[in-house]
Scaffold this active site. Structure first.
Site, PDB file in Angstrom:
ATOM      1  N   ASN A 197       0.838  -1.212   0.000  1.00  0.00           N
ATOM      2  CA  ASN A 197       0.000   0.000   0.000  1.00  0.00           C
ATOM      3  C   ASN A 197       0.868   1.256   0.000  1.00  0.00           C
ATOM      4  O   ASN A 197       0.567   2.219  -0.697  1.00  0.00           O
ATOM      5  CB  ASN A 197      -0.956   0.001   1.190  1.00  0.00           C
ATOM      6  CG  ASN A 197      -2.215  -0.795   0.893  1.00  0.00           C
ATOM      7  OD1 ASN A 197      -3.055  -0.365   0.108  1.00  0.00           O
ATOM      8  ND2 ASN A 197      -2.319  -1.969   1.494  1.00  0.00           N
TER       9      ASN A 197
ATOM     10  N   ARG B 291       1.734   1.722  25.830  1.00  0.00           N
ATOM     11  CA  ARG B 291       1.280   2.132  24.487  1.00  0.00           C
ATOM     12  C   ARG B 291       1.260   3.655  24.365  1.00  0.00           C
ATOM     13  O   ARG B 291       1.563   4.210  23.318  1.00  0.00           O
ATOM     14  CB  ARG B 291      -0.149   1.638  24.239  1.00  0.00           C
ATOM     15  CG  ARG B 291      -0.250   0.177  23.943  1.00  0.00           C
ATOM     16  CD  ARG B 291      -1.706  -0.157  23.580  1.00  0.00           C
ATOM     17  NE  ARG B 291      -1.918  -1.587  23.545  1.00  0.00           N
ATOM     18  CZ  ARG B 291      -1.533  -2.380  22.554  1.00  0.00           C
ATOM     19  NH1 ARG B 291      -0.912  -1.885  21.511  1.00  0.00           N
ATOM     20  NH2 ARG B 291      -1.759  -3.671  22.596  1.00  0.00           N
TER      21      ARG B 291
ATOM     22  N   MET C 233       0.765  -2.697  12.444  1.00  0.00           N
ATOM     23  CA  MET C 233       0.139  -3.694  13.311  1.00  0.00           C
ATOM     24  C   MET C 233       0.191  -3.284  14.785  1.00  0.00           C
ATOM     25  O   MET C 233       0.658  -4.031  15.641  1.00  0.00           O
ATOM     26  CB  MET C 233       0.814  -5.063  13.115  1.00  0.00           C
ATOM     27  CG  MET C 233       0.696  -5.593  11.708  1.00  0.00           C
ATOM     28  SD  MET C 233      -1.016  -5.765  11.171  1.00  0.00           S
ATOM     29  CE  MET C 233      -1.474  -7.223  12.095  1.00  0.00           C
TER      30      MET C 233
ATOM     31  N   ILE D 193      -2.213  -0.966  17.867  1.00  0.00           N
ATOM     32  CA  ILE D 193      -3.430  -0.215  18.183  1.00  0.00           C
ATOM     33  C   ILE D 193      -3.048   1.244  18.414  1.00  0.00           C
ATOM     34  O   ILE D 193      -2.049   1.536  19.080  1.00  0.00           O
ATOM     35  CB  ILE D 193      -4.098  -0.810  19.441  1.00  0.00           C
ATOM     36  CG1 ILE D 193      -4.414  -2.266  19.130  1.00  0.00           C
ATOM     37  CG2 ILE D 193      -5.289   0.026  19.889  1.00  0.00           C
ATOM     38  CD1 ILE D 193      -5.648  -2.830  19.697  1.00  0.00           C
TER      39      ILE D 193
ATOM     40  N   ASN E 261      -6.902   4.781   7.680  1.00  0.00           N
ATOM     41  CA  ASN E 261      -6.477   3.384   7.649  1.00  0.00           C
ATOM     42  C   ASN E 261      -7.111   2.695   6.445  1.00  0.00           C
ATOM     43  O   ASN E 261      -8.170   3.106   5.981  1.00  0.00           O
ATOM     44  CB  ASN E 261      -6.941   2.690   8.940  1.00  0.00           C
ATOM     45  CG  ASN E 261      -6.487   1.236   9.010  1.00  0.00           C
ATOM     46  OD1 ASN E 261      -5.355   0.906   8.659  1.00  0.00           O
ATOM     47  ND2 ASN E 261      -7.380   0.344   9.443  1.00  0.00           N
TER      48      ASN E 261
ATOM     49  N   HIS F 121      -8.503  -1.091   5.316  1.00  0.00           N
ATOM     50  CA  HIS F 121      -8.889  -2.368   5.926  1.00  0.00           C
ATOM     51  C   HIS F 121      -9.385  -3.312   4.827  1.00  0.00           C
ATOM     52  O   HIS F 121     -10.188  -2.901   3.983  1.00  0.00           O
ATOM     53  CB  HIS F 121      -9.995  -2.118   6.958  1.00  0.00           C
ATOM     54  CG  HIS F 121     -10.439  -3.365   7.646  1.00  0.00           C
ATOM     55  ND1 HIS F 121      -9.691  -3.967   8.629  1.00  0.00           N
ATOM     56  CD2 HIS F 121     -11.532  -4.147   7.466  1.00  0.00           C
ATOM     57  CE1 HIS F 121     -10.314  -5.060   9.041  1.00  0.00           C
ATOM     58  NE2 HIS F 121     -11.441  -5.196   8.354  1.00  0.00           N
TER      59      HIS F 121
ATOM     60  N   ASP G  49     -11.587   5.816  18.130  1.00  0.00           N
ATOM     61  CA  ASP G  49     -11.066   5.013  19.243  1.00  0.00           C
ATOM     62  C   ASP G  49     -11.605   3.588  19.272  1.00  0.00           C
ATOM     63  O   ASP G  49     -11.377   2.859  20.230  1.00  0.00           O
ATOM     64  CB  ASP G  49     -11.283   5.734  20.588  1.00  0.00           C
ATOM     65  CG  ASP G  49     -12.751   6.061  20.819  1.00  0.00           C
ATOM     66  OD1 ASP G  49     -13.581   5.678  19.967  1.00  0.00           O
ATOM     67  OD2 ASP G  49     -13.053   6.698  21.842  1.00  0.00           O
TER      68      ASP G  49
ATOM     69  N   ASP H 210     -11.422  -0.436  13.795  1.00  0.00           N
ATOM     70  CA  ASP H 210     -11.873  -0.297  12.400  1.00  0.00           C
ATOM     71  C   ASP H 210     -13.277   0.291  12.313  1.00  0.00           C
ATOM     72  O   ASP H 210     -14.092  -0.129  11.477  1.00  0.00           O
ATOM     73  CB  ASP H 210     -11.821  -1.677  11.692  1.00  0.00           C
ATOM     74  CG  ASP H 210     -10.420  -2.266  11.697  1.00  0.00           C
ATOM     75  OD1 ASP H 210      -9.467  -1.512  11.479  1.00  0.00           O
ATOM     76  OD2 ASP H 210     -10.284  -3.469  11.950  1.00  0.00           O
TER      77      ASP H 210
ATOM     78  N   GLU I 298      -7.246  -2.174  -2.942  1.00  0.00           N
ATOM     79  CA  GLU I 298      -6.656  -1.289  -1.922  1.00  0.00           C
ATOM     80  C   GLU I 298      -5.717  -0.285  -2.580  1.00  0.00           C
ATOM     81  O   GLU I 298      -5.709   0.898  -2.255  1.00  0.00           O
ATOM     82  CB  GLU I 298      -5.882  -2.106  -0.878  1.00  0.00           C
ATOM     83  CG  GLU I 298      -6.747  -3.025  -0.040  1.00  0.00           C
ATOM     84  CD  GLU I 298      -5.929  -3.779   1.008  1.00  0.00           C
ATOM     85  OE1 GLU I 298      -4.932  -3.242   1.512  1.00  0.00           O
ATOM     86  OE2 GLU I 298      -6.301  -4.930   1.318  1.00  0.00           O
TER      87      GLU I 298
HETATM   88  C1  GRF Z   1      -3.391  -4.802   3.808  1.00  0.00           C
HETATM   89  O1  GRF Z   1      -4.200  -5.916   3.531  1.00  0.00           O
HETATM   90  C2  GRF Z   1      -4.191  -3.765   4.553  1.00  0.00           C
HETATM   91  O2  GRF Z   1      -5.528  -3.759   4.180  1.00  0.00           O
HETATM   92  C3  GRF Z   1      -4.046  -4.206   5.988  1.00  0.00           C
HETATM   93  O3  GRF Z   1      -2.720  -4.674   6.085  1.00  0.00           O
HETATM   94  C4  GRF Z   1      -2.283  -5.106   4.813  1.00  0.00           C
HETATM   95  C5  GRF Z   1      -1.022  -4.365   4.513  1.00  0.00           C
HETATM   96  O4  GRF Z   1      -0.402  -4.819   3.345  1.00  0.00           O
HETATM   97  N1  GRF Z   1      -4.345  -3.109   6.881  1.00  0.00           N
HETATM   98  P1  GRF Z   1       0.865  -4.051   2.784  1.00  0.00           P
HETATM   99  O5  GRF Z   1       1.928  -4.039   3.870  1.00  0.00           O
HETATM  100  O6  GRF Z   1       0.450  -2.673   2.402  1.00  0.00           O
HETATM  101  O7  GRF Z   1       1.322  -4.859   1.591  1.00  0.00           O
END
Ligand code: GRF
Length: 223
Positions: free
Chosen positions: A14, A65, A90, A92, A107, A109, A142, A145, A174
């Site tokens: 992404n 955190r 990855m 929160i 974000n 998703h 907060d 998703d 995406e």
């Molecule tokens: C994607 O599937 C995105 O939707 C999710 O994490 C993944 C990230 O993929 N949040 P990348 O690291 O951008 O290839």
């Protein structure tokens, strides 16, 4: 032009799509910094190849955190970031970050929210038997998703799909919608009305989909 910080943990496809869209002038934004919580994230290499500043902030170096997010917000500010894009990050996001960047964190998703929030959502979509899935770009709030939805793209779920084949189909979408969402934010084209994000002066969405395809009109009569 909007100045963004991209947060990553992994492969960074992404991130790559945002970089490519900016370089092709389809998305008017500038990436000021890419920050990872993992030093081995391939996304960092992608950024370096394009001369983008990178930083690593490891969770082990912070007791909570909130302490992590205070450091994160500080580094983003130091780079002059106005919009934070989570791209496979990855971790929160806590109130500390939300207060530092109110309605300025987005974000991507890999499901059609509000269906299937959380993790392993392509597997959950197949197991549930939905006929369509897709992806969602949303503002971060907060919840998990749960923030206001900016753009969604829909893909069919095929009878013989595996997690890998469905994930690939979703990922391709995406890469189309995330740079577009960032562009729209940067251009000031979005208005947030409660939970609804409205596009100013946008084209009307058209068409409908069904899966499996409905054949009654094509067939005219049946034997
Ligand atoms: C994607 O599937 C995105 O939707 C999710 O994490 C993944 C990230 O993929 N949040 P990348 O690291 O951008 O290839």
């Amino acid at each position: 032009m909007i100045e963004i910080g991209v947060l990553v943990s992994g492969n960074g496809t992404n991130l790559q799509s945002i970089i490519d869209s900016i370089e092709a002038r389809r998305c008017s934004a500038r990436i000021k910094v890419v920050i990872s919580n993992r030093p081995d994230a391939y996304a960092l290499k992608r950024a370096e190849k394009h001369g983008i500043a990178t930083e690593v902030i490891k969770k082990e170096d912070f007791p909570t955190r909130e302490a992590y997010d205070t450091e994160l917000a500080g580094r983003l500010r130091k780079h002059g970031v106005g919009l934070v894009a989570l791209a496979g990050f990855m971790r929160i996001i806590t109130r500390t970050m939300l207060e530092a960047f109110p309605m300025r964190i987005v974000n991507i998703h890999p499901a059609l929210l509000p269906s299937f929030p959380g993790l392993d959502v392509q597997k959950k979509a197949i197991e549930h038997g939905v006929k369509f899935s897709g992806c969602t770009v949303h503002f971060v709030d907060d919840g998990v998703d749960s923030g206001p939805i900016i753009i969604q793209a829909v893909v069919p779920v095929k009878d013989d799909d595996t997690v890998e084949t469905l994930s690939k189909r979703i990922l391709d979408e995406e890469h189309r919608i995330y740079p577009e969402a960032i562009h729209l934010i940067g251009e000031g084209r979005l208005q947030v009305l409660g939970r609804r994000v409205v596009l100013k002066d946008g084209p009307e969405p058209t068409g409908s989909l069904e899966n499996p395809p409905v054949s009654i009109f094509a067939d005219k009569t049946r034997p």
